[in-house]
Design a protein around this motif. Sequence first.
Motif, short mmCIF file in Angstrom:
data_model
loop_
_atom_site.label_atom_id
_atom_site.label_comp_id
_atom_site.label_asym_id
_atom_site.label_seq_id
_atom_site.Cartn_x
_atom_site.Cartn_y
_atom_site.Cartn_z
N HIS A 3 0.86 -1.18 0.00
CA HIS A 3 0.00 0.00 0.00
C HIS A 3 0.91 1.25 0.00
CE1 HIS A 3 -2.80 3.02 1.50
NE2 HIS A 3 -3.76 2.23 1.04
N PRO A 4 0.46 2.36 -0.58
CA PRO A 4 1.28 3.59 -0.57
C PRO A 4 1.70 4.04 0.84
CG PRO A 4 -0.56 3.84 -2.10
CD PRO A 4 -0.76 2.53 -1.40
N ASP A 5 0.91 3.68 1.85
CA ASP A 5 1.27 4.04 3.23
C ASP A 5 2.45 3.23 3.76
OD1 ASP A 5 -0.68 5.95 3.35
OD2 ASP A 5 -2.06 4.81 4.62
N GLN A 6 2.97 2.31 2.95
CA GLN A 6 4.16 1.55 3.34
C GLN A 6 5.32 2.51 3.64
OE1 GLN A 6 4.60 -1.79 3.84
NE2 GLN A 6 6.75 -1.50 4.33
N LYS A 7 5.25 3.69 3.07
CA LYS A 7 6.31 4.68 3.30
C LYS A 7 6.47 4.99 4.79
CE LYS A 7 3.39 8.77 2.64
NZ LYS A 7 3.12 9.96 1.85
N TYR A 8 5.37 4.91 5.54
CA TYR A 8 5.45 5.17 6.98
C TYR A 8 6.13 4.01 7.72
CZ TYR A 8 2.22 8.98 6.00
OH TYR A 8 1.64 10.12 5.50
N ILE A 9 5.88 2.80 7.26
CA ILE A 9 6.54 1.63 7.85
C ILE A 9 8.03 1.73 7.58
CG2 ILE A 9 6.64 -0.89 7.93
CD1 ILE A 9 3.92 0.26 8.86
N ASP A 10 8.37 2.08 6.33
CA ASP A 10 9.78 2.26 5.96
C ASP A 10 10.42 3.38 6.78
OD1 ASP A 10 9.35 0.25 4.11
OD2 ASP A 10 9.10 1.65 2.42
N ALA A 11 9.66 4.43 7.05
CA ALA A 11 10.17 5.55 7.85
C ALA A 11 10.48 5.09 9.27
CB ALA A 11 9.16 6.69 7.88
N LEU A 12 9.66 4.20 9.82
CA LEU A 12 9.94 3.66 11.15
C LEU A 12 11.25 2.89 11.15
CD1 LEU A 12 6.48 2.24 12.33
CD2 LEU A 12 7.84 3.96 13.51
N VAL A 13 11.40 2.03 10.15
CA VAL A 13 12.59 1.19 10.08
C VAL A 13 13.85 2.02 9.83
CG1 VAL A 13 13.70 -0.66 8.75
CG2 VAL A 13 11.29 -0.84 9.36
N ASN A 14 13.73 3.04 8.98
CA ASN A 14 14.89 3.84 8.58
C ASN A 14 15.08 5.11 9.40
OD1 ASN A 14 15.47 1.99 6.49
ND2 ASN A 14 13.91 2.96 5.21
#
Length: 190
Positions: A3-14
């Motif tokens: 989903h486009p909101d995956q960017k927030y999950i990636d932001a958590l990880v990075n």
Amino acid sequence: MPHPDQKYIDALVNNDFTLLEELYQKFSGKIKWMVLQNNGSSSDAADIFQEALMSIFHKAKTQNFTLSCPLDAFLYVVCKNKWLKELNKRKAGGVTNSDPEEYHIGENCFLLAEECQLKQERMELLHEKLSELGESCQQLLRLSWSGKSMDEVAQILKVTYGYARKKKSECMSKLMQLVKQSPKFDFLKW
């Protein structure tokens, strides 16, 4: 496909502070509202939100978690499950174990997202109409919605408890009248 909101999950990880700040601004209010409406405080809401983000971070870091629905719905379900566990723990006085079910949102992911969006639009209409009330009504309603007891609200406003209750009822009635007169009211399925 994520989903486009995956960017927030990636932001958590990075540790992407810009996107993390956006995540907090965009989603923490709904979680706070949910906790406050269910016998919690602002502090409880902040703790639950933080715990949920830490759980999602851990899941993303260790299990390559990919978001397949809006983060709004997913985060709401995770926080709701965590808050229910916390309420049960407080009630029972015991400790609960982490449950992988807190991440299970099943086939209803998009339905949950729609419900979250509908709740958000209702809240926006409510706040829009709240701003049309007089300052004293706005202050009284905001204080009572913040989780304060009517005794506390009366003390803050320097009025009697009975007056505060009566005034709150009048203000709520006027607010609901304004909401019902809005063209958005029928669309939002109240």
